[in-house]
Design an enzyme around this catalytic site. Structure first.
Site, PDB file in Angstrom:
ATOM      1  N   ARG A   1      41.660  34.690  47.181  1.00  0.00           N
ATOM      2  CA  ARG A   1      42.311  35.633  46.271  1.00  0.00           C
ATOM      3  C   ARG A   1      42.665  36.860  47.088  1.00  0.00           C
ATOM      4  O   ARG A   1      41.796  37.497  47.688  1.00  0.00           O
ATOM      5  CB  ARG A   1      41.381  36.003  45.114  1.00  0.00           C
ATOM      6  CG  ARG A   1      41.854  37.219  44.334  1.00  0.00           C
ATOM      7  CD  ARG A   1      41.108  37.437  43.043  1.00  0.00           C
ATOM      8  NE  ARG A   1      41.487  36.457  42.042  1.00  0.00           N
ATOM      9  CZ  ARG A   1      41.278  36.612  40.737  1.00  0.00           C
ATOM     10  NH1 ARG A   1      40.674  37.702  40.283  1.00  0.00           N
ATOM     11  NH2 ARG A   1      41.643  35.690  39.873  1.00  0.00           N
TER      12      ARG A   1
ATOM     13  N   ASP B   1      49.389  39.238  29.261  1.00  0.00           N
ATOM     14  CA  ASP B   1      48.498  39.601  30.369  1.00  0.00           C
ATOM     15  C   ASP B   1      48.564  41.129  30.503  1.00  0.00           C
ATOM     16  O   ASP B   1      49.413  41.786  29.895  1.00  0.00           O
ATOM     17  CB  ASP B   1      48.965  38.899  31.665  1.00  0.00           C
ATOM     18  CG  ASP B   1      48.049  39.174  32.861  1.00  0.00           C
ATOM     19  OD1 ASP B   1      46.883  39.577  32.658  1.00  0.00           O
ATOM     20  OD2 ASP B   1      48.509  38.989  34.002  1.00  0.00           O
TER      21      ASP B   1
ATOM     22  N   HIS C   1      49.601  32.682  40.289  1.00  0.00           N
ATOM     23  CA  HIS C   1      48.234  32.384  39.841  1.00  0.00           C
ATOM     24  C   HIS C   1      48.213  30.931  39.338  1.00  0.00           C
ATOM     25  O   HIS C   1      48.055  30.670  38.133  1.00  0.00           O
ATOM     26  CB  HIS C   1      47.824  33.359  38.742  1.00  0.00           C
ATOM     27  CG  HIS C   1      46.341  33.449  38.518  1.00  0.00           C
ATOM     28  ND1 HIS C   1      45.420  32.717  39.241  1.00  0.00           N
ATOM     29  CD2 HIS C   1      45.611  34.191  37.623  1.00  0.00           C
ATOM     30  CE1 HIS C   1      44.195  32.996  38.813  1.00  0.00           C
ATOM     31  NE2 HIS C   1      44.292  33.881  37.838  1.00  0.00           N
TER      32      HIS C   1
ATOM     33  N   ARG D   1      39.383  26.822  32.985  1.00  0.00           N
ATOM     34  CA  ARG D   1      39.510  27.066  34.428  1.00  0.00           C
ATOM     35  C   ARG D   1      38.557  26.130  35.183  1.00  0.00           C
ATOM     36  O   ARG D   1      38.908  25.561  36.213  1.00  0.00           O
ATOM     37  CB  ARG D   1      39.170  28.535  34.757  1.00  0.00           C
ATOM     38  CG  ARG D   1      40.123  29.573  34.156  1.00  0.00           C
ATOM     39  CD  ARG D   1      41.478  29.525  34.817  1.00  0.00           C
ATOM     40  NE  ARG D   1      41.381  29.705  36.260  1.00  0.00           N
ATOM     41  CZ  ARG D   1      41.315  30.873  36.894  1.00  0.00           C
ATOM     42  NH1 ARG D   1      41.359  31.994  36.196  1.00  0.00           N
ATOM     43  NH2 ARG D   1      41.246  30.936  38.210  1.00  0.00           N
TER      44      ARG D   1
ATOM     45  N   CYS E   1      45.049  35.422  29.892  1.00  0.00           N
ATOM     46  CA  CYS E   1      44.252  34.890  31.020  1.00  0.00           C
ATOM     47  C   CYS E   1      42.941  35.642  31.179  1.00  0.00           C
ATOM     48  O   CYS E   1      42.019  35.142  31.821  1.00  0.00           O
ATOM     49  CB  CYS E   1      45.067  34.963  32.294  1.00  0.00           C
ATOM     50  SG  CYS E   1      45.600  36.628  32.707  1.00  0.00           S
TER      51      CYS E   1
ATOM     52  N   GLN F   1      45.346  29.388  37.133  1.00  0.00           N
ATOM     53  CA  GLN F   1      45.389  29.864  35.749  1.00  0.00           C
ATOM     54  C   GLN F   1      46.337  28.991  34.919  1.00  0.00           C
ATOM     55  O   GLN F   1      46.003  28.573  33.810  1.00  0.00           O
ATOM     56  CB  GLN F   1      45.850  31.330  35.725  1.00  0.00           C
ATOM     57  CG  GLN F   1      45.868  31.928  34.340  1.00  0.00           C
ATOM     58  CD  GLN F   1      44.476  32.022  33.730  1.00  0.00           C
ATOM     59  OE1 GLN F   1      43.576  32.558  34.344  1.00  0.00           O
ATOM     60  NE2 GLN F   1      44.299  31.500  32.531  1.00  0.00           N
TER      61      GLN F   1
HETATM   62  N1   CP Z   1      41.959  35.016  34.717  1.00  0.00           N
HETATM   63  C1   CP Z   1      41.346  35.326  35.890  1.00  0.00           C
HETATM   64  O1   CP Z   1      41.785  34.937  36.988  1.00  0.00           O
HETATM   65  O2   CP Z   1      40.238  36.080  35.750  1.00  0.00           O
HETATM   66  P1   CP Z   1      39.385  36.780  36.918  1.00  0.00           P
HETATM   67  O3   CP Z   1      40.242  37.873  37.494  1.00  0.00           O
HETATM   68  O4   CP Z   1      38.167  37.271  36.241  1.00  0.00           O
HETATM   69  O5   CP Z   1      39.098  35.740  37.968  1.00  0.00           O
HETATM   70  N1  NVA Z   2      48.027  39.844  36.477  1.00  0.00           N
HETATM   71  C1  NVA Z   2      46.607  40.057  36.605  1.00  0.00           C
HETATM   72  C2  NVA Z   2      45.882  38.774  36.408  1.00  0.00           C
HETATM   73  C3  NVA Z   2      44.369  38.884  36.490  1.00  0.00           C
HETATM   74  C4  NVA Z   2      43.700  37.559  36.301  1.00  0.00           C
HETATM   75  C5  NVA Z   2      46.309  40.670  37.958  1.00  0.00           C
HETATM   76  O1  NVA Z   2      46.908  40.238  38.951  1.00  0.00           O
HETATM   77  O2  NVA Z   2      45.495  41.583  38.033  1.00  0.00           O
END
Ligand code: CP
Ligand code: NVA
Length: 300
Positions: free
Chosen positions: A101, A219, A128, A287, A259, A131
């Site tokens: 990530r 989101d 993502h 997930r 999400c 997701q």
């Molecule tokens: N939806 C998601 O990716 O959540 P986190 O940021 O908690 O991993």
């Molecule tokens: N769009 C958000 C998703 C978090 C799971 C971010 O990138 O922070």
């Protein structure tokens, strides 16, 4: 040949459907004791915070028989200037896969290009994909099909929106994205999916977009890394809040997805997030199951 999962374009539509089906099997308890990754080690390299991605991968990897190794990238020599390329080559000799990530999508492309093991995108600024796998399983569970389900995403055209657009191409979901001008999803992804027959449409008016919606999805307005733009974004996205009034314009059996994490009373009201129409906790659970199915396919 190693396979990466950087975006949903890295798998075929048949594989996408196979992952959703296999995830449903995992969820039902079938193969509870199967350990297809017995004896392997998978690194989780995180540059951003996470609740769901981190914990669902750690648990899922363990359930598949492998060992998850969580790595805060600040604690690697990477943080002291060792290159992504050298890091990738070295850790490929220890691990059987890496979930990462990070911020720039280009970082995981570099990691993938220099690794001899599969690289999985656990979120970048652009995509993502894990997701979207869970999202499609959730819609399929709720609606019994994916094809022609009208999914309306309301808010920022961000990483989550981009991966939903790619999921639309694999599944036949009828996707509408309602976002303010200038906050559209990635143009290249959108054009690619449209040119290849995906059903995706852009709106600026959320009220227009949600007519006939089977699913309303939102989101956060301020993604990780955008904190400095917070105040401006709150103003720009104001009319994109998912609330009772917006829901009343959709089909009566509309479901609500997010999400998570949610910023309550910003992009979604608590009233909606906690309502019976909200499937966000099932979505978060999914997930775990979809990632297990994806890892089983990818990791040799
Ligand atoms: N939806 C998601 O990716 O959540 P986190 O940021 O908690 O991993
Ligand atoms: N769009 C958000 C998703 C978090 C799971 C971010 O990138 O922070």
């Amino acid at each position: 040949m190693k396979r990466d999962f950087l975006t949903l374009q890295d798998i075929s539509s048949d594989e996408f459907h196979a992952i959703v089906k296999r995830a449903a099997e995992f969820k039902s308890g079938k193969d509870r004791n199967a350990c297809p990754l017995m004896g392997k080690s998978i690194g989780l390299l995180f540059d951003k915070t996470s609740t769901r991605t981190r914990i669902s991968f750690q648990t899922g990897i363990y359930q598949l028989g492998a060992q998850p190794i969580y790595i805060n990238s600040k604690e690697l020599q990477l943080g002291r200037g060792e290159t992504v390329e050298d890091t990738a080559k070295v850790i490929s000799r220890y691990l059987h896969g890496i979930v990462i990530r990070t911020f720039a999508h280009n970082t995981i492309e570099k990691l993938a290009a220099n690794s001899s093991i599969p690289i999985v995108n656990g979120l970048t600024d652009l995509h993502h994909p894990c997701q979207a796998l869970a999202d499609m399983l959730t819609i399929w569970e709720q609606k019994g099909t994916l094809k022609d389900v009208r999914l309306v995403y309301v808010g920022d055209g961000n990483n989550v929106a981009n991966s939903l657009i790619e999921a639309a191409l694999h599944t036949g979901v009828d996707l509408a994205i309602a976002c303010p001008r200038g906050y559209d999803p990635d143009r290249n992804i959108f054009e690619y999916v449209k040119e290849n027959g995906g059903k995706v449409q852009l709106y600026t008016d959320p009220e227009d977009a949600v007519k006939n919606a089977d699913v309303i999805y939102t989101d956060v307005w301020i993604s990780m890394g955008q904190e400095r733009e917070a105040e401006r974004r709150r103003q720009i996205f104001k009319k994109y809040q998912v609330n009772k009034e917006l829901l009343s314009l959709a089909k009566p059996d509309v479901i609500v997805m997010h999400c998570l994490p949610a910023h309550r009373e910003e992009e979604i009201t608590s009233e909606v997030l906690d309502s019976p129409q909200s499937v966000v906790i099932d979505q978060a659970e999914n997930r775990l199951h979809t990632q297990k199915a994806m890892l089983e396919l990818l990791i040799q």
